[in-house]
Design an enzyme around this catalytic site. Structure first.
Site, short mmCIF file in Angstrom:
data_model
loop_
_atom_site.label_atom_id
_atom_site.label_comp_id
_atom_site.label_asym_id
_atom_site.label_seq_id
_atom_site.Cartn_x
_atom_site.Cartn_y
_atom_site.Cartn_z
N HIS A 17 -0.28 -4.01 -3.20
CA HIS A 17 -1.88 -4.20 -2.88
C HIS A 17 -2.15 -3.44 -1.81
O HIS A 17 -1.55 -3.99 -0.69
CB HIS A 17 -2.18 -5.76 -2.76
N ASN A 22 2.54 2.21 4.00
CA ASN A 22 3.75 2.43 3.26
C ASN A 22 3.40 2.74 1.78
O ASN A 22 2.50 2.00 1.30
CB ASN A 22 4.79 1.10 3.35
N CYS A 68 -0.74 -11.07 -7.67
CA CYS A 68 -0.62 -10.58 -6.38
C CYS A 68 -1.00 -11.26 -5.42
O CYS A 68 -1.87 -12.04 -5.17
CB CYS A 68 -1.91 -9.63 -6.34
N HIS A 105 -2.60 -1.86 1.86
CA HIS A 105 -2.88 -2.29 3.11
C HIS A 105 -2.57 -1.41 4.08
O HIS A 105 -1.58 -0.52 4.02
CB HIS A 105 -2.05 -3.67 3.00
N ASP A 117 0.52 -10.31 10.00
CA ASP A 117 1.70 -10.13 9.05
C ASP A 117 2.65 -11.32 9.40
O ASP A 117 2.85 -11.74 10.71
CB ASP A 117 2.56 -9.00 9.52
N HIS A 144 -8.47 -4.97 -5.60
CA HIS A 144 -6.98 -4.59 -5.76
C HIS A 144 -7.02 -3.34 -6.12
O HIS A 144 -6.98 -2.81 -7.34
CB HIS A 144 -6.29 -5.45 -6.92
N GLY A 195 8.70 2.32 1.40
CA GLY A 195 8.97 1.09 1.97
C GLY A 195 7.85 0.21 1.44
O GLY A 195 7.83 -0.84 2.02
#
Ligand code: AMP
Ligand code: ZN
Length: 113
Positions: A95, A84, A3, A97, A29, A45, A90
């Protein structure tokens, strides 16, 4: 587990954190969709909102308050907070967020709801 966000959290991938504490981290990002685009990520996680359990209420609240504090730090008067959820929603990184998006001039944030 392979991950990418766990690797970032475990400092196996060098990434600057704009914020971190015992339960969450936040970083920019890599492909920003807004002038200001941060990801607020739990250290635990959790795959996505789909896999939320009742005992995750505190961490979800923490993600939202962390995003709010970052937005205030940047003086944002308005912004979007986006989860998302699943591939059809999407979500690409499995993980959990929270996206914090903002910094548009004028009222550009009104579009793309
Ligand atoms: P989502 O579509 O909600 O799963 O969003 C995942 C986001 O993670 C996307 O906006 C990506 O640009 C971003 N992303 C992917 N890899 C990285 C990375 N190594 N560092 C920062 N952001 C990333
Ligand atoms: Zn992970």
């Amino acid at each position: 587990m392979d991950c990418i966000f766990c690797k970032i959290i475990n400092k196996e991938m060098p990434t600057d954190f704009i914020y971190e504490d015992e339960s969450v981290v936040a970083f920019g990002d890599i492909r920003p969709s807004a002038p200001i685009h941060y990801l607020v990520v739990p250290r635990e996680h959790i795959q996505s909102i789909i896999y939320l359990q009742k005992n995750h209420q505190e961490i979800i609240s923490k993600l939202i308050f962390t995003a709010k504090n970052i937005a205030e730090k940047f003086g944002l008067k308005g912004y979007k907070l986006v989860f998302n959820v699943g591939r059809e929603g999407g979500q690409i990184i499995d993980h959990l967020h929270l996206h914090l998006l903002g910094g548009w001039k004028n009222e550009a944030g009104k579009i793309n709801v």
